[in-house]
Structure formats: C-alpha cells, structure tokens
Design a protein around this motif. Structure first.
Motif, PDB file in Angstrom:
ATOM      1  N   LEU A  74       0.808  -1.263   0.063  1.00 55.38           N
ATOM      2  CA  LEU A  74       0.085  -0.073  -0.055  1.00 55.38           C
ATOM      3  C   LEU A  74       0.928   1.267   0.036  1.00 55.38           C
ATOM      4  O   LEU A  74       1.937   1.267   0.703  1.00 55.38           O
ATOM      5  CB  LEU A  74      -1.078  -0.078   1.181  1.00 55.38           C
ATOM      6  CG  LEU A  74      -1.840  -1.116   1.450  1.00 55.38           C
ATOM      7  CD1 LEU A  74      -2.526  -1.147   2.868  1.00 55.38           C
ATOM      8  CD2 LEU A  74      -2.807  -0.972   0.372  1.00 55.38           C
ATOM      9  N   ALA A  77      -1.100   3.610   4.807  1.00 54.38           N
ATOM     10  CA  ALA A  77      -1.945   2.583   5.533  1.00 54.38           C
ATOM     11  C   ALA A  77      -2.912   3.549   6.323  1.00 54.38           C
ATOM     12  O   ALA A  77      -3.803   3.021   7.452  1.00 54.38           O
ATOM     13  CB  ALA A  77      -0.951   2.224   6.875  1.00 54.38           C
ATOM     14  N   TYR A  80      -6.099   1.971   7.876  1.00 55.84           N
ATOM     15  CA  TYR A  80      -6.362   0.489   7.804  1.00 55.84           C
ATOM     16  C   TYR A  80      -6.691  -0.308   9.235  1.00 55.84           C
ATOM     17  O   TYR A  80      -6.449   0.432  10.111  1.00 55.84           O
ATOM     18  CB  TYR A  80      -4.740   0.058   7.396  1.00 55.84           C
ATOM     19  CG  TYR A  80      -4.628  -1.595   7.317  1.00 55.84           C
ATOM     20  CD1 TYR A  80      -4.767  -2.357   6.053  1.00 55.84           C
ATOM     21  CD2 TYR A  80      -4.075  -2.124   8.359  1.00 55.84           C
ATOM     22  CE1 TYR A  80      -4.851  -3.510   5.965  1.00 55.84           C
ATOM     23  CE2 TYR A  80      -4.079  -3.635   8.230  1.00 55.84           C
ATOM     24  CZ  TYR A  80      -4.347  -4.161   7.162  1.00 55.84           C
ATOM     25  OH  TYR A  80      -4.153  -5.498   7.177  1.00 55.84           O
ATOM     26  N   ARG A  81      -7.599  -1.282   8.726  1.00 56.65           N
ATOM     27  CA  ARG A  81      -8.177  -1.862   9.793  1.00 56.65           C
ATOM     28  C   ARG A  81      -8.653  -3.287   9.245  1.00 56.65           C
ATOM     29  O   ARG A  81      -9.394  -3.288   8.203  1.00 56.65           O
ATOM     30  CB  ARG A  81      -9.270  -1.371  10.364  1.00 56.65           C
ATOM     31  CG  ARG A  81      -9.896  -2.112  11.728  1.00 56.65           C
ATOM     32  CD  ARG A  81     -10.928  -1.359  12.410  1.00 56.65           C
ATOM     33  NE  ARG A  81     -10.103  -0.887  13.308  1.00 56.65           N
ATOM     34  CZ  ARG A  81     -10.673   0.026  14.420  1.00 56.65           C
ATOM     35  NH1 ARG A  81     -12.155  -0.010  14.319  1.00 56.65           N
ATOM     36  NH2 ARG A  81     -10.220   0.477  15.427  1.00 56.65           N
ATOM     37  N   GLU A  82      -7.941  -4.518   9.913  1.00 60.18           N
ATOM     38  CA  GLU A  82      -8.455  -5.772   9.101  1.00 60.18           C
ATOM     39  C   GLU A  82      -8.331  -6.817  10.304  1.00 60.18           C
ATOM     40  O   GLU A  82      -7.378  -6.848  10.951  1.00 60.18           O
ATOM     41  CB  GLU A  82      -7.511  -6.051   8.151  1.00 60.18           C
ATOM     42  CG  GLU A  82      -7.763  -7.187   7.194  1.00 60.18           C
ATOM     43  CD  GLU A  82      -6.909  -7.234   5.896  1.00 60.18           C
ATOM     44  OE1 GLU A  82      -7.254  -8.509   5.290  1.00 60.18           O
ATOM     45  OE2 GLU A  82      -6.375  -6.581   5.709  1.00 60.18           O
ATOM     46  N   HIS A 112       4.264  -7.969   7.466  1.00 55.84           N
ATOM     47  CA  HIS A 112       3.121  -7.956   6.854  1.00 55.84           C
ATOM     48  C   HIS A 112       3.224  -7.941   5.668  1.00 55.84           C
ATOM     49  O   HIS A 112       4.415  -7.401   4.828  1.00 55.84           O
ATOM     50  CB  HIS A 112       2.126  -6.663   7.191  1.00 55.84           C
ATOM     51  CG  HIS A 112       0.739  -6.701   7.136  1.00 55.84           C
ATOM     52  ND1 HIS A 112       0.275  -6.293   5.745  1.00 55.84           N
ATOM     53  CD2 HIS A 112      -0.367  -6.924   7.745  1.00 55.84           C
ATOM     54  CE1 HIS A 112      -0.862  -6.423   5.523  1.00 55.84           C
ATOM     55  NE2 HIS A 112      -1.514  -6.620   6.777  1.00 55.84           N
ATOM     56  N   LEU A 115       1.304  -3.760   4.121  1.00 55.62           N
ATOM     57  CA  LEU A 115       1.565  -2.475   4.961  1.00 55.62           C
ATOM     58  C   LEU A 115       2.818  -1.703   4.469  1.00 55.62           C
ATOM     59  O   LEU A 115       3.643  -2.521   4.175  1.00 55.62           O
ATOM     60  CB  LEU A 115       1.103  -2.711   6.232  1.00 55.62           C
ATOM     61  CG  LEU A 115       0.074  -2.947   6.919  1.00 55.62           C
ATOM     62  CD1 LEU A 115       0.181  -3.311   8.377  1.00 55.62           C
ATOM     63  CD2 LEU A 115      -1.006  -1.598   6.629  1.00 55.62           C
ATOM     64  N   SER A 119       5.777   0.803   9.356  1.00 53.33           N
ATOM     65  CA  SER A 119       4.199   1.358   9.832  1.00 53.33           C
ATOM     66  C   SER A 119       4.287   0.904  11.329  1.00 53.33           C
ATOM     67  O   SER A 119       4.718  -0.367  11.728  1.00 53.33           O
ATOM     68  CB  SER A 119       3.037   0.619   9.054  1.00 53.33           C
ATOM     69  OG  SER A 119       3.216   0.969   7.902  1.00 53.33           O
ATOM     70  N   ARG A 169      -4.634  -2.645  13.323  1.00 49.97           N
ATOM     71  CA  ARG A 169      -5.129  -1.240  13.246  1.00 49.97           C
ATOM     72  C   ARG A 169      -3.876  -0.374  13.044  1.00 49.97           C
ATOM     73  O   ARG A 169      -3.213  -0.503  13.874  1.00 49.97           O
ATOM     74  CB  ARG A 169      -6.154  -0.884  14.148  1.00 49.97           C
ATOM     75  CG  ARG A 169      -6.922   0.528  13.877  1.00 49.97           C
ATOM     76  CD  ARG A 169      -7.798   0.975  15.015  1.00 49.97           C
ATOM     77  NE  ARG A 169      -7.354   0.691  16.363  1.00 49.97           N
ATOM     78  CZ  ARG A 169      -6.642   1.603  17.242  1.00 49.97           C
ATOM     79  NH1 ARG A 169      -6.558   2.994  16.622  1.00 49.97           N
ATOM     80  NH2 ARG A 169      -6.547   1.556  18.194  1.00 49.97           N
ATOM     81  N   TYR A 170      -3.816   0.470  11.760  1.00 51.86           N
ATOM     82  CA  TYR A 170      -2.748   1.512  11.583  1.00 51.86           C
ATOM     83  C   TYR A 170      -2.837   2.481  12.791  1.00 51.86           C
ATOM     84  O   TYR A 170      -3.940   3.038  12.996  1.00 51.86           O
ATOM     85  CB  TYR A 170      -2.604   1.943  10.357  1.00 51.86           C
ATOM     86  CG  TYR A 170      -2.126   2.858  10.146  1.00 51.86           C
ATOM     87  CD1 TYR A 170      -0.534   2.477  10.089  1.00 51.86           C
ATOM     88  CD2 TYR A 170      -2.286   4.395   9.821  1.00 51.86           C
ATOM     89  CE1 TYR A 170       0.593   3.586   9.628  1.00 51.86           C
ATOM     90  CE2 TYR A 170      -1.460   5.176   9.446  1.00 51.86           C
ATOM     91  CZ  TYR A 170       0.124   4.989   9.539  1.00 51.86           C
ATOM     92  OH  TYR A 170       0.938   5.946   9.082  1.00 51.86           O
TER      93      TYR A 170
END
Length: 179
Positions: A74, A77, A80-82, A112, A115, A119, A169-170
C-alpha cells in the motif's frame, strides 16, 4: 546660466533616483534579515532512516513476488483496519528484515505482506482483548490464510501461542524505528 539649472536639475533627478534605489535596497536587505527560517519538524528520524518513513519508492515498498504471487504494498496505511489470523516467529533471530534491520525475537515487531514499511500498528488478540503496538518492518507471512506474523516478544504480550484471530489497526503517523 540656463545651462547650470539644467545640469543642476539633471543631477538632482539622479540624486532622487539614487535615494529611492538605496532605500529600496536597504528595505530588501532588512526584510531578508527578519524573515522566518524554513520550517523544520521538531522530530527527525535517525540518519539511517532519513527518507525511509512512508517512502513508497523504497525498495521494500515496491511490488515483489514470492512463490509466483505478486504482492503490491500500500502507498498509505491511513485508515487500515483488518481482522485475520496472526502467528509468531522467532527462529530467524539475527537475520535481516525487509528493511535491512536485524530481527530481534524479543522485540515488538511484525511482518505484513502489504502495509508500507515501516508502519506502527496495534494488534489486538480477539480471544482475550489484549493488544500490543508493534513496528511492521518485515514482509510476510507467506502461509495461506495468515494476516500478520508477530515477533515472539509481541506474541507473548497478547497471549498468542501458535495462532489466534486478531485485529490489526494502523496507528497514524507513529512509526518509530527505535525497536
């Protein structure tokens, strides 16, 4: 006599222009002295990472291929949440991360696939609610169905043994490279 007036008038005109020019020059110099210096951020990263933070052009943030599959990191980020499966790794002690730093199993770091590196993310174990903030500085995991690999130290902080379902979660603009 008429000539003298013309010469006097001619000299007087040049003197007036000279004063105006001198005044403008001095005003310009004074203005330059009181201008503000260029903005410099309060905190700058250590020299080894200058330009690396959020740099999508860095080699470790370019598309890459593992086992025939191409991954596209990416550019940002932000937001970003997954949720997915986390595992941990530690046997790679001393080897280099994708960013070139030495991997420390006892540290608080992670790998990761997409990301941007580095990060800062918060990983929450959904079984027990424990969370840890880690620095993503490596690529992986490349096993099917896995979202993130945590260092052994990070895994212990959230009670992860083997695998667990987590939320990643970023944490906005908090990438720290002191890990």
């Amino acid at each position: 006599m008429h000539r003298q007036v013309t010469v006097f008038s001619f000299s007087r005109t040049y003197l007036q222009h000279g004063y105006i020019g001198l005044t403008l020059l001095l005003a310009g110099l004074i203005n330059g002295c009181v201008s503000e210096p260029p903005f410099q951020p309060f905190h700058q990263p250590p020299p080894a990472y200058k330009g690396a933070l959020n740099s999508h052009k860095a080699p470790y943030n370019r598309p890459y291929k593992v086992r025939g599959k191409t991954y596209y990191p990416l550019h940002s980020a932000e937001g970003y949440r997954e949720r997915g499966i986390a595992s941990w790794y530690g046997s790679e002690s001393g080897s280099r991360t994708a960013m070139g730093t030495r991997f420390k199993p006892g540290g608080l770091s992670a790998a990761h696939k997409t990301l941007p590196l580095p990060s800062r993310v918060r990983v929450t174990n959904l079984r027990n609610g424990l969370y840890v903030d880690v620095l993503v500085n490596d690529r992986g995991p490349f096993k099917k169905g896995r979202l993130i690999d945590l260092s052994e130290g990070a895994a212990k902080k959230i009670g992860l043994r083997g695998q667990a379902e987590v939320e990643v979660r970023y944490l906005e603009n908090q990438a720290s490279i002191n890990e």
